[in-house]
Write a protein that holds these residues in place. Structure first.
Motif, PDB file in Angstrom:
ATOM      1  N   UNK A 156       2.036   6.299  -2.641  1.00  0.00           N
ATOM      2  CA  UNK A 156       3.049   7.261  -3.032  1.00  0.00           C
ATOM      3  C   UNK A 156       2.837   7.680  -4.482  1.00  0.00           C
ATOM      4  N   UNK A 192      -1.839   8.772   3.815  1.00  0.00           N
ATOM      5  CA  UNK A 192      -2.320   7.699   4.657  1.00  0.00           C
ATOM      6  C   UNK A 192      -3.255   8.287   5.708  1.00  0.00           C
ATOM      7  N   UNK A 205       0.805  -1.216   0.000  1.00  0.00           N
ATOM      8  CA  UNK A 205       0.000   0.000   0.000  1.00  0.00           C
ATOM      9  C   UNK A 205       0.842   1.272   0.000  1.00  0.00           C
ATOM     10  N   UNK A 206       2.032   1.202   0.646  1.00  0.00           N
ATOM     11  CA  UNK A 206       2.809   2.439   0.740  1.00  0.00           C
ATOM     12  C   UNK A 206       3.336   2.882  -0.622  1.00  0.00           C
TER      13      UNK A 206
END
Lengths: 259, 264
Positions: free
Chosen positions: B256, B262, B251-252
């Motif tokens: 991005x 977030x 997910x990160x």
């Protein structure tokens, strides 16, 4: 962060480091009093970063050893933190979660407080990737300080930053050091930065301590003639060898001269 | 935003060439440029498809193939996780096991079939084992490489902040390794589809691979093509599921790229 945090007593005792045949450090003897700010300067490859990694416990000394509060360290000391040149934030954690990595009991409020100290509360929920270089380094500083270190090791932490950001960071580091009284060991190739921040500047040359000078200026330090005196004193000392060498035909060897 | 930047346009563009090719195909077979016993018209393939679907035969074949791919994938993934983690984190096990695994990796898929049939019989076990082997290697290799090549600088950050053992793995190694694992799972899945065909061609009474050989022996190219198209469609669909799963796990990275924040 509590005011009561006391710095570590750092002793480097007759320490040497070799990589194979290459002698990187020899007979280094250095004492850092609790709360003292020591800067280590020297040319590229003189062994200053290696010394810092030894103190951090990331490398093992070939001879001698590092003592923190009277005890020889075997691995990384729990009250020692390192601020690396590259911020080394974890790309999979938000800014706040990155700071939380440094909080010993994982309390999110301590992370928030540390982030507030470096003035980045508003970026808490963002990813490190969107921050500027200076902001990333501030987050890394917050992460290092969130664990209330007694010894903070700074490995050319401002080397990659632009001049203005660097001045801001120097002020921030000095302010937080004044508040928290940890012992600090700063490795830098910037003599002005060393004079700006440190109580003592140590010059390492060819793996040995060549020069040790107390900076007696009062804080906060102004760039006045006294400041220039210390800066010149140290720079001249670094350059002596240079001048002595040049006529003897060693010029070619010295072309990576970076100070 | 320009129209050419829109997602709909990009998706539509991906369909353009297949549709043109299908049109050319239909035209060639209807006008007689291509022999219909070699290249049957699309309409006939569609007819074959609906006939097989209506009789329930196709559903059965498709289902058993999907089941085999899934079971083989899960089994291969599980073993790859165990060995990848073991050999990645502990050099002792890597020196002990990796050379043998690297040697076994060079055995072509088909070469396993006779042995597996002999050992495990002609039913599901031998087929699923074969698929699991196909899935195992890409996942194992990616995971191993991922673990070994984790940025040491980040691990030092973990050490400096007092992370050891399981906490170091959970907070540092695992997230750092996840991108290579997801990549490995994706190639593992496509290997799974390759190996299911191998398994079903060698000996099966059901499945898309069987349907294909059946079409060959009975001289019905429409059946072969129906199964080919189904392989393409379901291979792509399962790959999409894998990509989606990967974007959830990573997910990160996704956030991005899209610039989202977030939620704290």
């Amino acid at each position: 962060m509590e005011q009561t945090t006391l710095g570590s007593h750092l002793q480097i005792k007759k320490t040497a480091k070799r990589y194979g045949d290459k002698q990187v450090l020899q007979e280094v003897e250095l004492e850092g009093k609790p709360g003292e700010f020591i800067a280590i300067v020297g040319r590229s490859g003189c062994g200053k970063s290696t010394l810092l990694r030894l103190v951090a416990g990331l490398e093992k000394a070939s001879e001698g050893g590092i003592h923190i509060d009277g005890e020889e360290i075997r691995f990384i000391h729990p009250d020692t933190r390192v601020l690396f040149q590259d911020a080394r934030l974890l790309p999979w954690k938000s800014v706040l979660e990155n700071v939380r990595v440094g909080v010993k009991d994982g309390d999110i409020r301590k992370a928030e407080k540390a982030l507030e100290q470096v003035g980045l509360s508003s970026r808490a929920s963002e990813w490190p990737g969107v921050l500027s270089g200076g902001q990333r380094q501030r987050v890394a500083l917050a992460r290092a300080l969130a664990g209330n270190p007694k010894l903070l090791l700074l490995d050319e932490p401002l080397g990659a930053l632009d001049a203005l950001t660097r001045i801001e960071m120097q002020q921030l580091i000095e302010q937080l050091w004044t508040e928290q009284r940890f012992t600090a060991l700063l490795v830098t190739h910037d003599v002005a930065e060393a004079v700006q921040l440190a109580d003592r500047v140590i010059l390492i040359e060819q793996g040995k301590i060549a020069f040790d000078v107390k900076i007696t200026l009062s804080r906060p330090r102004e760039h006045n003639s006294d400041f220039a005196y210390f800066e010149k004193l140290i720079l001249d000392r670094i350059l002596i060898k240079e001048k002595a060498k040049s006529p003897s035909g060693n010029i070619g060897k010295n072309d990576n001269y970076t100070i | 935003m320009k129209f050419t930047d829109s997602r709909i346009f990009q998706i539509a563009l991906g369909f353009l060439v297949p549709i043109l090719l299908l049109g050319a195909w239909q035209y060639a077979s209807v006008t007689g440029y291509a022999a219909p016993n070699l290249l049957p018209p699309l309409t006939r393939i569609y007819g074959t498809f609906t006939d097989l679907l209506a009789s329930g035969e196709l559903g059965e074949h498709l289902w058993i193939t999907l089941y085999r791919v899934f079971a083989g994938f899960v089994a291969g993934l599980a073993v790859a996780l165990v060995l990848g983690i073991l050999n990645g984190y502990f050099r002792f096990f890597r020196y002990l096991l990796d050379p043998m695994l690297q040697a076994l990796r060079n055995i072509p898929s088909m070469a396993w079939v006779p042995l597996f049939i002999l050992w495990l019989g002609i039913y599901e076990t031998s087929k699923i084992t074969l698929i699991a082997i196909g899935v195992f290697f890409p996942v194992y290799l990616n995971l191993l490489t991922g673990i070994i090549s984790v940025d040491r600088k980040l691990i030092e950050v973990g050490w400096v902040h007092g992370y050891r053992g399981f906490r170091l793995i959970w907070h540092f190694f695992l997230p750092a390794t996840l991108p290579s694992l997801v990549g490995g799972m994706r190639s593992g899945l496509s290997m799974g589809w390759m190996f299911v065909v191998a398994a079903e061609i060698m000996g099966a009474s059901k499945g898309l691979g069987f349907l294909m050989t059946d079409g060959q022996t009975t001289g019905r190219p429409a059946i072969i093509m129906t199964s080919l198209i189904l392989f393409a469609i379901f291979g792509k669909l399962t790959d999409m599921v894998m990509v989606w799963l990967g974007s959830k796990l990573l997910y990160w990275q996704t956030d991005l790229v899209t610039g989202k924040q977030q939620s704290a």
